[in-house]
Design a protein around this motif. Sequence first.
Motif, PDB file in Angstrom:
ATOM      1  N   GLU A 323      32.610   0.865 -12.641  1.00 24.71           N
ATOM      2  CA  GLU A 323      32.837   0.164 -11.371  1.00 24.71           C
ATOM      3  C   GLU A 323      33.126   1.146 -10.245  1.00 24.71           C
ATOM      4  O   GLU A 323      32.597   1.008  -9.130  1.00 24.71           O
ATOM      5  CB  GLU A 323      34.000  -0.824 -11.510  1.00 24.71           C
ATOM      6  N   ARG A 326      29.924   3.065  -9.220  1.00 26.40           N
ATOM      7  CA  ARG A 326      29.029   2.191  -8.454  1.00 26.40           C
ATOM      8  C   ARG A 326      29.569   1.960  -7.045  1.00 26.40           C
ATOM      9  O   ARG A 326      28.818   2.009  -6.064  1.00 26.40           O
ATOM     10  CB  ARG A 326      28.858   0.846  -9.162  1.00 26.40           C
ATOM     11  N   ASP A 327      30.871   1.711  -6.925  1.00 35.41           N
ATOM     12  CA  ASP A 327      31.462   1.441  -5.616  1.00 35.41           C
ATOM     13  C   ASP A 327      31.304   2.626  -4.679  1.00 35.41           C
ATOM     14  O   ASP A 327      30.926   2.471  -3.510  1.00 35.41           O
ATOM     15  CB  ASP A 327      32.942   1.087  -5.768  1.00 35.41           C
TER      16      ASP A 327
END
Length: 555
Positions: A323, A326-327
């Motif tokens: 996560e 990706r962020d």
Amino acid sequence: MSVIATVAQRPVEALKPDPDWWRGAVIYQIYPRSFQDSNGDGIGDLAGIRQRLPYVAHLGADAIWISPFFTSPMKDFGYDISDYRGVDPMFGSLEDFRALVADAHALGLKIMIDLVMSHTSDQHPWFAESRTNRENNKSDWYVWADAKPDGSPPNNWLSIFGGSAWEWDTNRRQYYLHNFLASQPDLNFHNREVQDALLDMVRFWLELGVDGFRLDTVNFYFHAQSLANNPPLAPEARNSSIAPEVNPYNHQDHLFDKSQPDNIGFLNRFRALLDEFPAAAALGEIGDAQRGLQLLAEYTAGDDRMHMCYSFDFLSAETITPESVRDVVNAFEEAAPDGWSCWAFSNHDVIRHASRWGAFEREPDRYLRLVAALLFSLRGSVCIYQGEELGLPEADIGFDDLQDPYGIRFWPEFKGRDGCRTPMVWSSNLPNGGFTSGKPWLPVPDIHRAMAVDMQQGREGSVYEFYKAFLAFRASHRIFAKGGLRFVDAPGEVIAFAREDGGERILCAYNLGHEPVEFAPGFVVRRMEDAPLGGISENGVIKLAPLEGFIGRME
């Protein structure tokens, strides 16, 4: 026989100026005090770096970034410069630097040097003149301000190294700004003469043959002339990537002491100078916990600012997750689709990621190989910090051996930066790991000697051999340096993305978890046989063991 002569030189074609060399480059950071000592004084030097250049070339790097070696009183170990055009005698001479550049170029390596332009040492002649009175020729070259009526500093700005960012000067009876140590006064970039003097210095090094620069704290150049107070920052918004939690610097939202819009104009001037040279490039360090990615996007937009920048998103204490990766990547791509980032997991200012992310809790080599593959697969350029390719953990330095003023100030809750700056370890059976024949400026931990270069070269499964193999793999496939990136849905703790360049498409999938995972990406993927990873693809299903990666061609 010269050490240089024992390593095959790269083809002459590689030495031709390529204005796009930096895009996708692998940059090896050298902290000169700790890389190789050539004269037995316990401090690394330029001659030592020159001796080890074949090692860097053999690893597969495209360029080296050398942390400051300029003349300095060493209050902050070279990041406090007293002569921008001189080499500090502890590191050698200008002739040593010229020889280093020549040898590096013969090996196909670019040379980038660390430019500290936001501030100087208080022993720099410019500051010595500026502080004499309020009427001299350089009176406005630094940031001076009167005290408040009660004698206190002009505002609430804080130093990263602790306490007020203002220091009283008895000659001028004014305060001067220092975002770092009190012995590091900030230059006044609102003064055009300051900019001109710095750009003239940049030209000096370009004419000596350097290929580019790493700009230290590139967002600290300008301050708000209003000297407005910084507002408080809510506790839940505080981020320890720029300063440790014990430092009140994190309690402010730094709206006025750095990251000002005026900076773009200077970056335009800086880039225009670099563009006069065939292939000069610049990498900027952005130190802003709240607006790092926004600034990275602004500073790399178009072709008249920085070539590339890096922020502290992957240098923070938080372990990377699918996560978080990706962020960070999506935020940058959205903000600057035409910009270029340089990704790094470690450097000379943060705890080594082998320790920071808990790699030594379980299967350290396997974990470090995997995150290296992830780093080398992302769209952008890459920085490797010396010793990272050996999987070195953070060294545990006792207070009596501590050198870093930052650590001394906040000990013991924060131990400073010495733990990531200990000497490079070359040999397991030589004193001090082969770094020096004298007493090293920082101790060499036993655990590091057991992980020395000679213990890893030629050993299957070592972190070093994986770095070397993956960098060779990366270099043989243009798509990693130049291609685009889009994420692919994957379950559990798997991060997956496609790299695309023209009609070529490659899927990269990395299982950051400790459980096996199987998933169907929705298209046929055939494993690339030359990829130094072990995952498999069968009947449209990718199978990943714990801490395992896969790279395959998409059909």
